[in-house]
Design a protein around this motif. Structure first.
Motif, PDB file in Angstrom:
ATOM      1  N   UNK A   1       0.846  -1.197   0.000  1.00  0.00           N
ATOM      2  CA  UNK A   1       0.000   0.000   0.000  1.00  0.00           C
ATOM      3  C   UNK A   1       0.876   1.239   0.000  1.00  0.00           C
ATOM      4  N   UNK A   2       0.561   2.191  -0.873  1.00  0.00           N
ATOM      5  CA  UNK A   2       1.306   3.447  -0.958  1.00  0.00           C
ATOM      6  C   UNK A   2       0.311   4.609  -0.928  1.00  0.00           C
ATOM      7  N   UNK A   3       0.713   5.776  -0.406  1.00  0.00           N
ATOM      8  CA  UNK A   3      -0.213   6.908  -0.329  1.00  0.00           C
ATOM      9  C   UNK A   3      -0.390   7.641  -1.650  1.00  0.00           C
ATOM     10  N   UNK A   4       0.527   7.424  -2.591  1.00  0.00           N
ATOM     11  CA  UNK A   4       0.452   8.069  -3.897  1.00  0.00           C
ATOM     12  C   UNK A   4       1.416   7.345  -4.821  1.00  0.00           C
ATOM     13  N   UNK A   5       1.080   7.303  -6.099  1.00  0.00           N
ATOM     14  CA  UNK A   5       2.027   6.725  -7.053  1.00  0.00           C
ATOM     15  C   UNK A   5       2.761   7.819  -7.825  1.00  0.00           C
ATOM     16  N   UNK A   6       2.675   9.034  -7.318  1.00  0.00           N
ATOM     17  CA  UNK A   6       3.382  10.149  -7.928  1.00  0.00           C
ATOM     18  C   UNK A   6       4.010  10.996  -6.822  1.00  0.00           C
TER      19      UNK A   6
ATOM     20  N   UNK B   1      13.496  -1.025  -4.407  1.00  0.00           N
ATOM     21  CA  UNK B   1      13.096  -2.366  -4.816  1.00  0.00           C
ATOM     22  C   UNK B   1      13.849  -2.829  -6.059  1.00  0.00           C
ATOM     23  N   UNK B   2      14.113  -1.896  -6.979  1.00  0.00           N
ATOM     24  CA  UNK B   2      14.835  -2.257  -8.202  1.00  0.00           C
ATOM     25  C   UNK B   2      16.238  -2.771  -7.891  1.00  0.00           C
ATOM     26  N   UNK B   3      16.831  -2.264  -6.803  1.00  0.00           N
ATOM     27  CA  UNK B   3      18.180  -2.692  -6.436  1.00  0.00           C
ATOM     28  C   UNK B   3      18.190  -3.878  -5.473  1.00  0.00           C
ATOM     29  N   UNK B   4      17.158  -3.985  -4.638  1.00  0.00           N
ATOM     30  CA  UNK B   4      17.210  -4.918  -3.527  1.00  0.00           C
ATOM     31  C   UNK B   4      16.363  -6.179  -3.691  1.00  0.00           C
ATOM     32  N   UNK B   5      15.362  -6.135  -4.553  1.00  0.00           N
ATOM     33  CA  UNK B   5      14.421  -7.245  -4.666  1.00  0.00           C
ATOM     34  C   UNK B   5      14.707  -8.042  -5.937  1.00  0.00           C
ATOM     35  N   UNK B   6      14.950  -9.337  -5.765  1.00  0.00           N
ATOM     36  CA  UNK B   6      15.181 -10.224  -6.906  1.00  0.00           C
ATOM     37  C   UNK B   6      13.817 -10.725  -7.410  1.00  0.00           C
ATOM     38  N   UNK B   7      13.266 -10.052  -8.385  1.00  0.00           N
ATOM     39  CA  UNK B   7      11.939 -10.400  -8.876  1.00  0.00           C
ATOM     40  C   UNK B   7      10.999  -9.219  -8.766  1.00  0.00           C
ATOM     41  N   UNK B   8       9.774  -9.428  -9.184  1.00  0.00           N
ATOM     42  CA  UNK B   8       8.808  -8.336  -9.218  1.00  0.00           C
ATOM     43  C   UNK B   8       7.999  -8.245  -7.938  1.00  0.00           C
ATOM     44  N   UNK B   9       7.663  -7.009  -7.573  1.00  0.00           N
ATOM     45  CA  UNK B   9       6.673  -6.793  -6.520  1.00  0.00           C
ATOM     46  C   UNK B   9       5.322  -7.245  -7.070  1.00  0.00           C
ATOM     47  N   UNK B  10       4.506  -7.817  -6.213  1.00  0.00           N
ATOM     48  CA  UNK B  10       3.251  -8.369  -6.704  1.00  0.00           C
ATOM     49  C   UNK B  10       2.243  -7.329  -7.148  1.00  0.00           C
ATOM     50  N   UNK B  11       1.846  -6.440  -6.229  1.00  0.00           N
ATOM     51  CA  UNK B  11       0.778  -5.485  -6.526  1.00  0.00           C
ATOM     52  C   UNK B  11       0.957  -4.239  -5.675  1.00  0.00           C
ATOM     53  N   UNK B  12       0.735  -3.086  -6.288  1.00  0.00           N
ATOM     54  CA  UNK B  12       0.796  -1.821  -5.565  1.00  0.00           C
ATOM     55  C   UNK B  12      -0.606  -1.220  -5.518  1.00  0.00           C
ATOM     56  N   UNK B  13      -1.053  -0.873  -4.320  1.00  0.00           N
ATOM     57  CA  UNK B  13      -2.383  -0.299  -4.112  1.00  0.00           C
ATOM     58  C   UNK B  13      -2.230   1.114  -3.566  1.00  0.00           C
ATOM     59  N   UNK B  14      -2.834   2.079  -4.228  1.00  0.00           N
ATOM     60  CA  UNK B  14      -2.852   3.447  -3.704  1.00  0.00           C
ATOM     61  C   UNK B  14      -3.985   3.550  -2.688  1.00  0.00           C
ATOM     62  N   UNK B  15      -3.650   4.018  -1.508  1.00  0.00           N
ATOM     63  CA  UNK B  15      -4.590   4.013  -0.383  1.00  0.00           C
ATOM     64  C   UNK B  15      -4.447   5.317   0.395  1.00  0.00           C
ATOM     65  N   UNK B  16      -5.540   5.879   0.903  1.00  0.00           N
ATOM     66  CA  UNK B  16      -5.403   7.083   1.747  1.00  0.00           C
ATOM     67  C   UNK B  16      -4.402   6.853   2.866  1.00  0.00           C
ATOM     68  N   UNK B  17      -3.598   7.864   3.098  1.00  0.00           N
ATOM     69  CA  UNK B  17      -2.477   7.750   4.042  1.00  0.00           C
ATOM     70  C   UNK B  17      -2.904   7.170   5.386  1.00  0.00           C
ATOM     71  N   UNK B  18      -4.029   7.667   5.926  1.00  0.00           N
ATOM     72  CA  UNK B  18      -4.433   7.251   7.273  1.00  0.00           C
ATOM     73  C   UNK B  18      -4.916   5.805   7.340  1.00  0.00           C
ATOM     74  N   UNK B  19      -5.156   5.170   6.192  1.00  0.00           N
ATOM     75  CA  UNK B  19      -5.625   3.785   6.175  1.00  0.00           C
ATOM     76  C   UNK B  19      -4.487   2.776   6.047  1.00  0.00           C
TER      77      UNK B  19
END
Length: 277
Positions: free
Chosen positions: A101-106, A117-135
């Motif tokens: 969950x991220x508060x914004x994709x921009x 993640x591009x440097x540290x994660x071997x493979x793809x992140x599954x899914x990114x969800x934009x969510x209100x910060x407080x949630x």
């Protein structure tokens, strides 16, 4: 003059004097309070006011129409976003295939997360969800997402949700690049008088530092139930010398962030020279 900035303590602290008519020669402000997840898109769609607080990460979409002002924003050290999970003792490999969950994709937070993640994660992140910060923190705690990207006062409160820090992305950025972290930028329509805007914003910052008690009521009125201690910590963290003047170190940090983001195709290609123009 119409302006949009967030209700966060650092913005209300910085703009208190100008918004209350305490800056000699400055025009009256018509303030809209909006977080950057809104102003980023207003700027890109050319629907926002003349002056806005946006994320540095959103500059590639707006610099043809707006200029970056070298003051009033948030850039510093030890103030980066955090990547949180509900479990302790985990490494970046847990992000492979994860729902985050991220508060914004921009936002700068999002760019730092993706660059990490591009440097540290071997493979793809599954899914990114934009969510209100407080949630976000409740969603991580309740297992609705595997990890959450948080900003601002969450640095001081995430332990209240029994969460654990997977990575301080600001600390990672500083170690990897040596640069401070570019967070929030003040932009203005290119037809406006840049010199006057700089003078008025810097005067407002200096007034806030000289008379900190005068802004307390204004800050508290917009602090979204934040305690006074947390609001003060927020101001101390995000309002610094870079707020008064971006300077060479500040510009270099912004350029490094956006060059890396372009290289990873996280932002549209643009002329880096526009950052200083």
């Amino acid at each position: 003059m119409k302006i949009a900035y967030s209700p966060c303590p650092n913005d209300t602290f910085v703009f208190h004097a100008w918004a209350h008519g305490l800056i000699e020669g400055a025009p009256q402000l018509d303030v809209t309070y909006a977080d950057i997840d809104k102003t980023n898109y207003w700027a890109a769609e050319r629907t926002g006011p003349e002056v806005m607080k946006i994320s540095y990460a959103a500059l590639p979409w707006v610099l043809e129409e707006y200029m970056l002002l070298p003051c009033g924003g948030a850039l510093g050290r030890g103030c980066g976003p955090l990547l949180l999970t509900a479990q302790s003792t985990q490494g970046p490999e847990v992000l492979k295939g994860a729902t985050v969950a991220v508060p914004s994709d921009r936002s700068t937070a999002y760019l730092l997360f993706r660059l990490y993640a591009a440097k540290q994660v071997q493979g793809d992140i599954g899914k990114i969800i934009v969510m209100p910060f407080h949630e976000i923190m409740p969603a991580v705690r309740d297992g609705k997402v595997d990890a959450g990207l948080v900003i601002h006062e969450a640095r001081f409160t995430y332990q209240n949700y029994d969460l654990h820090m997977l990575c301080d992305l600001g600390e990672w950025w500083e170690k990897d690049t040596g640069h401070p972290i570019p967070l929030g930028a003040i932009i203005a329509k290119r037809a406006m008088n840049k010199s006057d805007l700089i003078t008025w914003i810097q005067a407002s910052v200096q007034y806030a530092w000289k008379h900190p008690a005068q802004s307390k009521e204004y800050v508290a009125a917009h602090a979204q139930e934040m305690s006074e201690d947390v609001a003060k910590s927020h101001i101390d963290l995000y309002v610094n010398d870079f707020t008064l003047e971006l300077g060479e170190k500040g510009y270099a940090a912004v350029e490094e962030l956006l060059k890396r983001a372009m290289d990873e195709q996280l932002v549209p290609a643009f002329d880096l020279a526009l950052i200083r123009y």
